[in-house]
Scaffold this active site. Structure first.
Site, PDB file in Angstrom:
ATOM      1  N   CYS A 130     -48.587 -22.444   8.042  1.00 34.69           N
ATOM      2  CA  CYS A 130     -49.563 -23.202   8.840  1.00 34.69           C
ATOM      3  C   CYS A 130     -50.666 -22.356   9.458  1.00 34.69           C
ATOM      4  O   CYS A 130     -51.830 -22.505   9.106  1.00 34.69           O
ATOM      5  CB  CYS A 130     -48.826 -23.944   9.955  1.00 34.69           C
ATOM      6  N   ILE A 131     -50.278 -21.495  10.402  1.00 36.84           N
ATOM      7  CA  ILE A 131     -51.287 -20.848  11.250  1.00 36.84           C
ATOM      8  C   ILE A 131     -52.277 -19.986  10.451  1.00 36.84           C
ATOM      9  O   ILE A 131     -53.468 -20.007  10.739  1.00 36.84           O
ATOM     10  CB  ILE A 131     -50.627 -20.009  12.384  1.00 36.84           C
TER      11      ILE A 131
END
Ligand SMILES: NC(=O)c1ccc[n+]([C@@H]2O[C@H](COP(=O)([O-])OP(=O)(O)OC[C@H]3O[C@@H](n4cnc5c(N)ncnc54)[C@H](O)[C@@H]3O)[C@@H](O)[C@H]2O)c1
Length: 437
Positions: free
Chosen positions: A270-271
């Site tokens: 994600c990040i």
């Protein structure tokens, strides 16, 4: 019977497309809420594992899979024509970046095509994959709409971002509030009806775009704040100040500050990825997302910083990096998970090997070094963490602070420890051997 009624009396069948780190916990939340669930995945090996009662995600117990399947509460399948049987279909497929770091929506498009092929009246489709604002309306909707059914009366479409935090025992999928945006009011209402039965709280927003933008804001916020502490770590270190002690002090402020921690770089699905979905969109709008670009720059530089620290620490001991034996602790991108996607450990491995070091690794959750899209290493298995093995190394590099590690033991036996996570903070003996990085 109407979809609403079926949701209310729990006769609705909830289907999840994509049985990964997000999809499987979601199935669990709906099964626990009393719904019959179906899980769809194009990866036959995953479906076979589930049908054999095996879990491939550490925090999902095999026992739960076995009993759910036995009780008829969960049907895993790779047969996408059976998407027709589900009353609600939640899409949890990957949203990676392609080689030129642009959004790769091919998984969302493929799943939507599969759904469109069997779409029938009375179905609710919800996209959960993280993506840029506009995806549900501009990518998913046209594919479904081509089927000729009418949105808002025949079928329903919404977006609800997944906020799963793998490895966090305090927040199962059901305990995390869910933001929901609909393509039109009826879609929103039905999506709210559904989620409110399985999760602690539903937060309706005006439309799909707000819900999509909300998820990107959350992840960008993390990426930027992690970059901030990573940069401060390098500066404070030069000034002889321990950034972790600074953060511990700062977080005693009861308002206006949230603690983020530095590390060897950004990892996970994600990040490091999601903010760039927004950057791509911003470029199309003729705007720049400078915070995102800067955070990306700093965070991707971190493995270089860590390697520099390893080189300096070995140098202090009159050792060259070439030929040094280095044990990397942790391949998973974060504590207590078995997920190694985008893990900075791969970059550490690549750089250290490139400098001629002999690098092996240990990770209790990753028994074999996985292949990644960006790296191809010779096959390697996790080394046993014995006193002899630790003592035989020139340096132990802590990349992931798994709870399973006995850092007292590591420091006792290793000659030199580079700690990128402040994992050794509680170790009393042998601190002269520890270097933070
Ligand atoms: N992992 C996380 O912590 C997390 C948290 C929040 C949001 N997300 C988002 O959720 C989405 C899914 O992430 P994930 O970590 O679960 O990915 P994952 O790779 O673990 O799982 C995705 C699954 O989808 C399957 N798949 C691919 N194409 C398919 C298709 N056409 N039909 C059915 N299945 C298909 C894959 O085989 C895989 O099993 C991504 O958009 C991600 O950004 C992930």
């Amino acid at each position: 019977m109407s979809l609403e009624q079926a949701i209310r009396d729990k006769t609705a069948c909830v289907g999840v497309a994509g049985l990964g780190y997000v999809g499987l916990p979601l199935i669990r939340a709906f099964a626990a809420a009393g719904y019959r669930t179906m899980g769809f995945d194009v990866d036959q090996t995953k479906v076979d594992a589930l049908l054999a009662g095996q879990s491939y995600i550490k925090h999902i117990p095999a026992q739960w899979i076995q009993s759910c399947i036995a009780e008829g509460k969960f049907t895993p399948t790779a047969d996408m024509r059976r998407l027709r049987e589900a009353d609600a279909i939640l899409i949890c497929v990957p949203t990676p970046l392609n080689d030129s770091r642009d959004p790769d929506l091919s998984y969302i498009e493929a799943t939507t095509q599969q759904i469109a092929a069997v779409l029938r009246p009375g179905q609710l489709i919800v996209l959960e994959s993280t993506t840029y604002p506009g995806t549900t309306r501009d990518v998913v909707f046209p594919i479904l709409n081509a089927r000729g059914l009418k949105l808002g009366t025949d079928y329903f479409l919404a977006y609800s971002p997944e906020r799963e935090d793998p490895g966090n025992p305090d927040f199962a999928a059901s305990a995390i509030p869910k933001v929901v945006g609909g393509m039109e009011p009826e879609s929103l209402r039905l999506a709210q009806e559904l989620y409110s039965r399985a999760v602690v709280r539903v937060v309706p927003v005006s439309n799909c775009e707000v819900a999509e933008a909300c998820k990107i804001l959350e992840n960008t916020y993390r990426a930027v704040n992690i970059a901030l502490v990573n940069e401060l770590k390098m500066l404070y270190d030069r000034m002889g100040i321990d950034v972790w002690e600074v953060i511990d002090a700062a977080k005693t402020k009861p308002f206006g500050y949230q603690a983020f921690y530095p590390g060897p770089g950004l990892g996970g699905h994600c990040i490091p990825i999601d903010p760039f979905y927004l950057s791509w969109l911003a470029r199309k709008e003729g705007m720049a997302t400078r915070f995102i670009e800067l955070a990306g720059e700093i965070n991707t530089r971190m493995p270089d910083y860590v390697v520099e620290r390893v080189v300096l620490a070995l140098n202090e001991r009159s050792r060259a990096i070439r030929g040094s034996r280095i044990l990397l602790l942790g391949i998973a991108y974060k504590k207590d998970v078995d997920d190694a996607r985008e893990s900075p450990s791969f970059e550490l491995l690549r750089r250290l090997q490139g400098l001629g070091a002999e690098v092996t690794y240990n990770d209790p959750h990753v028994p074999k070094l996985p292949r990644t899209r960006h790296h191809e290493f010779p096959p390697q298995s996790s080394q046993p963490l014995t006193a002899e093995y630790l003592a035989s190394q020139d340096c132990v590099l802590i990349a992931t602070d798994h709870s399973a590690y006995d850092f007292e033991f590591v420091v006792q036996h290793a000659p030199l420890i580079i700690d990128t996570r402040n994992a050794t903070r509680a170790v009393k003996q042998g601190r002269e051997k520890i270097r933070k990085a």
